[in-house]
Motif scaffolding. Sequence first.
Motif, PDB file in Angstrom:
ATOM      1  N   PHE A   1     -83.703 -40.918  28.237  1.00  0.00           N
ATOM      2  CA  PHE A   1     -84.852 -41.204  29.085  1.00  0.00           C
ATOM      3  C   PHE A   1     -84.972 -40.142  30.188  1.00  0.00           C
ATOM      4  O   PHE A   1     -86.042 -39.586  30.417  1.00  0.00           O
ATOM      5  CB  PHE A   1     -84.719 -42.597  29.706  1.00  0.00           C
ATOM      6  N   ILE A   2     -83.868 -39.848  30.855  1.00  0.00           N
ATOM      7  CA  ILE A   2     -83.875 -38.854  31.934  1.00  0.00           C
ATOM      8  C   ILE A   2     -84.228 -37.473  31.388  1.00  0.00           C
ATOM      9  O   ILE A   2     -85.057 -36.759  31.974  1.00  0.00           O
ATOM     10  CB  ILE A   2     -82.521 -38.841  32.669  1.00  0.00           C
ATOM     11  N   ASP A   3     -83.654 -37.092  30.265  1.00  0.00           N
ATOM     12  CA  ASP A   3     -83.969 -35.791  29.663  1.00  0.00           C
ATOM     13  C   ASP A   3     -85.442 -35.697  29.292  1.00  0.00           C
ATOM     14  O   ASP A   3     -86.088 -34.670  29.536  1.00  0.00           O
ATOM     15  CB  ASP A   3     -83.107 -35.544  28.420  1.00  0.00           C
ATOM     16  N   ASP A   4     -85.996 -36.758  28.694  1.00  0.00           N
ATOM     17  CA  ASP A   4     -87.410 -36.762  28.320  1.00  0.00           C
ATOM     18  C   ASP A   4     -88.308 -36.577  29.539  1.00  0.00           C
ATOM     19  O   ASP A   4     -89.269 -35.813  29.505  1.00  0.00           O
ATOM     20  CB  ASP A   4     -87.787 -38.051  27.595  1.00  0.00           C
ATOM     21  N   ARG A   5     -88.005 -37.291  30.623  1.00  0.00           N
ATOM     22  CA  ARG A   5     -88.820 -37.182  31.840  1.00  0.00           C
ATOM     23  C   ARG A   5     -88.690 -35.799  32.475  1.00  0.00           C
ATOM     24  O   ARG A   5     -89.643 -35.248  32.987  1.00  0.00           O
ATOM     25  CB  ARG A   5     -88.443 -38.265  32.860  1.00  0.00           C
ATOM     26  N   ARG A   6     -87.498 -35.235  32.418  1.00  0.00           N
ATOM     27  CA  ARG A   6     -87.276 -33.897  32.968  1.00  0.00           C
ATOM     28  C   ARG A   6     -88.114 -32.873  32.194  1.00  0.00           C
ATOM     29  O   ARG A   6     -88.787 -32.043  32.785  1.00  0.00           O
ATOM     30  CB  ARG A   6     -85.796 -33.541  32.903  1.00  0.00           C
ATOM     31  N   ILE A   7     -88.092 -32.966  30.871  1.00  0.00           N
ATOM     32  CA  ILE A   7     -88.845 -32.033  30.029  1.00  0.00           C
ATOM     33  C   ILE A   7     -90.346 -32.195  30.271  1.00  0.00           C
ATOM     34  O   ILE A   7     -91.074 -31.202  30.353  1.00  0.00           O
ATOM     35  CB  ILE A   7     -88.490 -32.234  28.545  1.00  0.00           C
ATOM     36  N   GLU A   8     -90.823 -33.442  30.416  1.00  0.00           N
ATOM     37  CA  GLU A   8     -92.247 -33.696  30.677  1.00  0.00           C
ATOM     38  C   GLU A   8     -92.701 -33.065  31.985  1.00  0.00           C
ATOM     39  O   GLU A   8     -93.853 -32.664  32.124  1.00  0.00           O
ATOM     40  CB  GLU A   8     -92.534 -35.196  30.727  1.00  0.00           C
ATOM     41  N   SER A   9     -91.802 -32.977  32.954  1.00  0.00           N
ATOM     42  CA  SER A   9     -92.197 -32.493  34.279  1.00  0.00           C
ATOM     43  C   SER A   9     -92.203 -30.974  34.377  1.00  0.00           C
ATOM     44  O   SER A   9     -92.628 -30.413  35.377  1.00  0.00           O
ATOM     45  CB  SER A   9     -91.267 -33.070  35.351  1.00  0.00           C
ATOM     46  N   LEU A  10     -91.703 -30.279  33.348  1.00  0.00           N
ATOM     47  CA  LEU A  10     -91.665 -28.805  33.382  1.00  0.00           C
ATOM     48  C   LEU A  10     -93.012 -28.190  33.156  1.00  0.00           C
ATOM     49  O   LEU A  10     -93.917 -28.658  32.649  1.00  0.00           O
ATOM     50  CB  LEU A  10     -90.677 -28.279  32.336  1.00  0.00           C
TER      51      LEU A  10
END
Length: 93
Positions: free
Chosen positions: A84-93
Amino acid sequence: MGKRNAGKTTLLKKMTNSSDGEVILRNGDGKIVSEPGILEPSVERGGSHIEYEITYPSDSDYVFHDSKGMEAGSEMELKILRDFIDDRRIESL
């Protein structure tokens, strides 16, 4: 993070100046969902969905996510949280 019934939701209400505790839940597609009692105190582990966005109408600048928590040694629950954290991090790039 904290133990069940430790006052986490109370803290969120204070942060958002929510006097009535009303929340808006949106699923992963952004659609409003209704799950009465999802943030109510319980002796059971949470019935929450980490994908749901939780906002308070009193201050929609904050967006919260609630997971079921992690039991000691549970690799699956840790993987769900990390993904979940990785997905949100990637979305914010």
